[in-house]
Scaffold this active site. Structure first.
Site, PDB file in Angstrom:
ATOM      1  N   CYS A 106       0.794  -1.237   0.000  1.00  0.00           N
ATOM      2  CA  CYS A 106       0.000   0.000   0.000  1.00  0.00           C
ATOM      3  C   CYS A 106       0.824   1.284   0.000  1.00  0.00           C
ATOM      4  O   CYS A 106       0.731   2.084  -0.926  1.00  0.00           O
ATOM      5  CB  CYS A 106      -0.920   0.006   1.216  1.00  0.00           C
ATOM      6  SG  CYS A 106      -2.099  -1.345   1.174  1.00  0.00           S
TER       7      CYS A 106
HETATM    8  N1  LIG Z   1      -2.820  -6.527   1.067  1.00  0.00           N
HETATM    9  C1  LIG Z   1      -3.153  -5.533   1.854  1.00  0.00           C
HETATM   10  O1  LIG Z   1      -2.709  -5.470   2.979  1.00  0.00           O
HETATM   11  C2  LIG Z   1      -4.119  -4.458   1.400  1.00  0.00           C
HETATM   12  C3  LIG Z   1      -4.580  -3.543   2.346  1.00  0.00           C
HETATM   13  C4  LIG Z   1      -5.480  -2.571   1.957  1.00  0.00           C
HETATM   14  C5  LIG Z   1      -5.901  -2.508   0.640  1.00  0.00           C
HETATM   15  N2  LIG Z   1      -5.441  -3.396  -0.289  1.00  0.00           N
HETATM   16  C6  LIG Z   1      -5.943  -3.285  -1.661  1.00  0.00           C
HETATM   17  O2  LIG Z   1      -6.795  -4.394  -1.939  1.00  0.00           O
HETATM   18  C7  LIG Z   1      -6.687  -4.767  -3.320  1.00  0.00           C
HETATM   19  C8  LIG Z   1      -6.346  -6.237  -3.441  1.00  0.00           C
HETATM   20  O3  LIG Z   1      -5.079  -6.436  -2.864  1.00  0.00           O
HETATM   21  P1  LIG Z   1      -4.549  -7.870  -2.410  1.00  0.00           P
HETATM   22  O4  LIG Z   1      -3.379  -7.582  -1.546  1.00  0.00           O
HETATM   23  O5  LIG Z   1      -5.648  -8.717  -1.889  1.00  0.00           O
HETATM   24  O6  LIG Z   1      -4.065  -8.455  -3.821  1.00  0.00           O
HETATM   25  P2  LIG Z   1      -3.582  -9.976  -4.134  1.00  0.00           P
HETATM   26  O7  LIG Z   1      -2.641  -9.860  -5.261  1.00  0.00           O
HETATM   27  O8  LIG Z   1      -3.187 -10.654  -2.873  1.00  0.00           O
HETATM   28  O9  LIG Z   1      -4.921 -10.701  -4.622  1.00  0.00           O
HETATM   29  C9  LIG Z   1      -5.643 -10.311  -5.743  1.00  0.00           C
HETATM   30  C10 LIG Z   1      -6.353 -11.529  -6.315  1.00  0.00           C
HETATM   31  O10 LIG Z   1      -7.144 -11.085  -7.421  1.00  0.00           O
HETATM   32  C11 LIG Z   1      -7.086 -12.084  -8.433  1.00  0.00           C
HETATM   33  N3  LIG Z   1      -7.500 -11.481  -9.694  1.00  0.00           N
HETATM   34  C12 LIG Z   1      -6.825 -10.626 -10.492  1.00  0.00           C
HETATM   35  N4  LIG Z   1      -7.574 -10.288 -11.568  1.00  0.00           N
HETATM   36  C13 LIG Z   1      -8.764 -10.941 -11.424  1.00  0.00           C
HETATM   37  C14 LIG Z   1      -9.949 -10.996 -12.210  1.00  0.00           C
HETATM   38  N5  LIG Z   1     -10.082 -10.313 -13.347  1.00  0.00           N
HETATM   39  N6  LIG Z   1     -10.948 -11.786 -11.768  1.00  0.00           N
HETATM   40  C15 LIG Z   1     -10.836 -12.497 -10.616  1.00  0.00           C
HETATM   41  N7  LIG Z   1      -9.741 -12.470  -9.843  1.00  0.00           N
HETATM   42  C16 LIG Z   1      -8.725 -11.707 -10.245  1.00  0.00           C
HETATM   43  C17 LIG Z   1      -5.657 -12.552  -8.382  1.00  0.00           C
HETATM   44  O11 LIG Z   1      -5.516 -13.824  -8.992  1.00  0.00           O
HETATM   45  C18 LIG Z   1      -5.415 -12.597  -6.866  1.00  0.00           C
HETATM   46  O12 LIG Z   1      -5.767 -13.845  -6.321  1.00  0.00           O
HETATM   47  C19 LIG Z   1      -5.643  -3.827  -3.919  1.00  0.00           C
HETATM   48  O13 LIG Z   1      -6.277  -2.728  -4.512  1.00  0.00           O
HETATM   49  C20 LIG Z   1      -4.865  -3.358  -2.711  1.00  0.00           C
HETATM   50  O14 LIG Z   1      -4.309  -2.071  -2.935  1.00  0.00           O
HETATM   51  C21 LIG Z   1      -4.560  -4.376   0.084  1.00  0.00           C
END
Ligand SMILES: NC(=O)c1ccc[n+]([C@@H]2O[C@H](COP(=O)([O-])OP(=O)(O)OC[C@H]3O[C@@H](n4cnc5c(N)ncnc54)[C@H](O)[C@@H]3O)[C@@H](O)[C@H]2O)c1
Length: 434
Positions: free
Chosen positions: A272
């Site tokens: 982030c």
């Molecule tokens: N990880 C954190 O701590 C955190 C905290 C706050 C906000 N966020 C936000 O949350 C969002 C997700 O982050 P994350 O860390 O979970 O990402 P991640 O990479 O861990 O997971 C994302 C998932 O989405 C899947 N994906 C991608 N394209 C897809 C599609 N078209 N259809 C279905 N699935 C699809 C991927 O295969 C993956 O499993 C981001 O915008 C991130 O900025 C993350």
């Protein structure tokens, strides 16, 4: 054009409140999967969607309460669609919304009347309305429009933005105690999303628009990023002045109001803080606006791994050694302590810079037995056991994991460069804090 039945909003609300609603979660990563588990613990049926077949298979073959699929036509089965797909930066440090647009394009033909769609991915203000909404309205089969101004005629879906605010590795605040911010396109969307999240979070905070909710998340992360940059800069000044910045921060933190402590380190990491602020600075340009604080903070934070390298070189120089050819053991790969998260970790940059200078680098991290290939690196390294520490010219503490016995590390090493104040309280001429 196929027709749909009119269902009053009160009926959808009742379905959510009685846990009869089925929740669809798109993107089963760090955010989506635990969220799905929280809903399933509250007796909601959850259907996860992911394009990663390995994840889908693993979930379906394990004992998880969440079933998973890659088949978007199964959106018909759910009442709410929560999107938690990645929002990275591209190689020019600009927002890469391709995951959101791909997801929108996959949802649109399967969108049903009265679906509640919630975007959780972190992004710039305007994404929900300017990017996701047109895709969903244009691409659906039933001529559905997003509900606006409380109008609901049976041909609408409800659209909301609600940021994820999780802090990986933080065990002091339970996820359900983190208030959930919700900004619907209209009051009905906010009410439905609020009711859904109220089932798993103790408090829901409603803001007036999706853009306000998008901006809330960015304000939180920019606040962190700027304050970390501030202490990183003051640390460098304090070092020149012979002042211990950690002692100063601890003393300042005793003030019962008006001060929140932030701590210096070897550089920003995680999914982030190094990424999100640039979503806003990119968007600001559309308004002829330069976000100077974000850029300055970025400059200072990006410079921190270089500061670490200079500090290691200086420390070796004191011992009449060059970085070139020195054996360095880096302690910690993760971007922060006690977690197995490598994303954007400054350790990766530090290894690369040390190797460029000709150092012979090994690492140890109990959370990473090996480090292979990532988006921006290809290290193919194995965690080295913490034995025979005397063989290294320098032990470099990059992540202050709680498992390390710092006293023993200092006793057995020739030289310790500490970027985290992990050796606090240990007195030894071998320690160089940086
Ligand atoms: N990880 C954190 O701590 C955190 C905290 C706050 C906000 N966020 C936000 O949350 C969002 C997700 O982050 P994350 O860390 O979970 O990402 P991640 O990479 O861990 O997971 C994302 C998932 O989405 C899947 N994906 C991608 N394209 C897809 C599609 N078209 N259809 C279905 N699935 C699809 C991927 O295969 C993956 O499993 C981001 O915008 C991130 O900025 C993350």
């Amino acid at each position: 054009m196929p027709t749909q039945q009119v269902t009053p909003v009160s009926e959808i609300l009742a379905k959510i409140q009685s846990r009869q609603a089925k929740i669809g979660i798109i993107g089963l990563g760090y955010v989506g999967l635990p969220l799905g588990l929280l809903f399933s613990e509250e007796k909601f049926q959850v259907l996860g969607f992911d394009i990663d077949a390995n994840k889908v298979n693993a979930l379906n073959s394990g004992n998880s309460y969440i079933s998973a699929t890659s088949d978007y036509t199964r959106l018909k089965e759910v009442d709410a669609v929560i999107i938690a797909v990645p929002t990275p930066l591209n190689e020019y440090h600009e927002p890469d919304l391709s995951y959101i647009t791909a997801t929108g394009n996959a949802i649109a033909p399967n969108l049903q009347a009265n679906h509640l769609v919630v975007l959780e991915s972190t992004t710039y203000p305007g994404t929900t309305e300017e990017v996701l909404l047109p895709i969903l309205e244009k691409g659906n089969k039933f001529g559905l429009r997003a509900a606006r101004d409380g109008v609901s005629n049976g041909k609408v879906f409800f659209l909301t933005f609600s940021p994820e605010r999780e802090d990986p590795g933080n065990t002091s605040v339970a996820r359900k105690d983190i208030p959930k911010v919700v900004g619907g396109l209209d009051a009905q969307a906010s009410e439905l999303a609020g009711a859904m999240y109220n089932a798993i979070f103790r408090r829901v905070v409603r803001v007036s628009t999706p853009a306000a909710a998008e901006m809330t998340k960015l304000l939180e992360n920019i606040y962190r990023c700027v304050n970390i940059a501030l202490v990183n800069e003051l640390k460098q000044l304090s070092m020149r002045m012979g002042i211990d910045i950690w002692e100063v921060i601890d003393a300042a933190a005793t003030k019962p109001f008006g001060f929140h402590p932030f701590y210096p380190g070897p550089g920003l990491g995680g999914h982030c803080i190094p990424v999100d602020p640039f979503y806003l600075s990119w968007k600001a340009k559309e308004f002829d606006f330069r976000t100077k604080f974000i850029e300055l903070a970025g400059e200072i934070n990006v410079g921190m791994p270089y500061h670490v390298i200079a500090s290691v070189a200086n420390a070796l120089n004191q011992k009449k050694k060059a970085l070139n050819g020195s054996k360095i053991l880096m302690l910690g790969m993760a971007y922060k302590k006690d977690i197995d998260d490598l994303r954007e970790s400054p350790a990766l940059t530090i290894i690369e810079l040390l190797q460029k200078e000709g150092a012979d680098v090994c690492y140890n991290d109990p959370y990473f037995p090996t480090v292979g290939r990532g988006r921006k690196y290809d290290l193919q390294m194995k965690s080295t056991p913490l034995t025979n520490l005397g063989q290294y010219d320098c032990a470099l503490i990059v992540t202050d994991h709680s498992d390390y016995d710092y006293k023993k590390i200092v006793d057995e090493s020739q030289l310790v460069v500490d970027t985290r104040n992990a050796t606090k309280g240990i007195k030894s001429p071998k320690i160089v804090r940086c």
